[in-house]
Write an enzyme that holds these catalytic residues in place. Sequence first.
Site, short mmCIF file in Angstrom:
data_model
loop_
_atom_site.label_atom_id
_atom_site.label_comp_id
_atom_site.label_asym_id
_atom_site.label_seq_id
_atom_site.Cartn_x
_atom_site.Cartn_y
_atom_site.Cartn_z
N ARG A 139 -90.31 57.73 72.40
CA ARG A 139 -91.35 56.83 72.87
C ARG A 139 -92.57 57.07 71.99
O ARG A 139 -92.86 58.21 71.63
CB ARG A 139 -91.71 57.10 74.34
CG ARG A 139 -90.67 56.62 75.34
CD ARG A 139 -90.59 55.09 75.37
NE ARG A 139 -89.64 54.60 76.37
CZ ARG A 139 -88.36 54.31 76.10
NH1 ARG A 139 -87.89 54.44 74.88
NH2 ARG A 139 -87.57 53.85 77.06
N GLU A 145 -96.41 48.47 71.53
CA GLU A 145 -95.30 47.65 71.03
C GLU A 145 -95.43 46.24 71.59
O GLU A 145 -95.75 46.10 72.78
CB GLU A 145 -93.96 48.26 71.47
CG GLU A 145 -93.72 49.61 70.82
CD GLU A 145 -92.40 50.27 71.24
OE1 GLU A 145 -91.56 49.60 71.88
OE2 GLU A 145 -92.22 51.45 70.94
N HIS A 184 -88.24 48.97 67.51
CA HIS A 184 -87.60 49.55 68.70
C HIS A 184 -86.15 49.05 68.83
O HIS A 184 -85.81 48.35 69.79
CB HIS A 184 -88.40 49.24 69.97
CG HIS A 184 -88.08 50.15 71.11
ND1 HIS A 184 -89.01 50.56 72.03
CD2 HIS A 184 -86.92 50.75 71.48
CE1 HIS A 184 -88.43 51.35 72.93
NE2 HIS A 184 -87.15 51.48 72.62
#
Length: 321
Positions: A233, A262, A281
């Site tokens: 993360r 993000e 991601h």
Amino acid sequence: MKKIVAYKPLPDDVLAYLHKHVEVVQADAAQHDAFVAALRDADGAIGASVKITPAMLDGATKLKALSTISVGFDNFDVPDLTQRGIVLAHTPDVLTESTADTVFSLILATARRVVELADWVKAGQWQGSVGPAQFGVEVQGKTLGIVGLGRIGGAVARRAALGFNMQVLYTNRSPNPQAEHTYGARRVELAELLASADFVCLQVPLTPETQHLIGAAELRAMKKSAILINASRGATVDEAALIEALRNGTIHAAGLDVFETEPLPVDSPLLSLPNVVALPHIGSATHETRHAMALNAAENLVAALDGTLTRNVVNRDVLRK
Ligand code: 8YV
């Protein structure tokens, strides 16, 4: 029939499976008020990538189960869910290998400058055989430091030890005898890992304890030649400190699949650093794995509403209530 809210598009066969067991209401979490209203009227919900705050669940008195299509559950306040008697289920295991592949692709891409040099070729710069200005660094035989040796960390360790003949160091709350025995992994303190590893790979969940686990001091403790890999993360790393370290040559490079914000803002300094590989991601983002995750999450939800779920439960205390 019980009613569930789906706040992420699901594959047709997964939807068909859900329709056999529950009434499905599709909701767009970006429409906040409508989404919260839908939760208030539901027994369960399935989705991903949306922060579910306690305030959003006030009034959702029927809600008994939340099923996240992810292994990470930092989008939820777990103690609050437990207090409300809501089961939280997640999807470990099915994404372990594809995520470890993403981690390894970042290791190789940063070390061998794959993205930078592919862009260089496309820009028409390849006009003779390459020289030191294009050389990368070796991966095989180097030392990999894995911060958090759980399922995904273990799959990364396997690739490193068996595929790339790397020495594996790791930190973890508890020892991992299987990784020690099979991959020769050695459990060390974070300080030793940072000082010795050629690649520092973060595989911890995001919790208050791991927030900014890697900051300016930790980056300074790494070798100047070290490469930081983060597919856990974004917030496990102090991104401002990382940008500084990459600019100053405190560390050599970074391979990042996750970011503090993000999607990564287009004006992020990370995007103009040649020694950064930034991915959107994609840890688990293969057709096969995302399908398996969606199906797994749907099965988790149906079983949780039936009271028969025993695996993949984040807050087991709820089951004991
Ligand atoms: C995605 C992930 O964020 O599983 C996780 O924790 O980070 C990812 O697989 C996503 O939630 C997939 O839907």
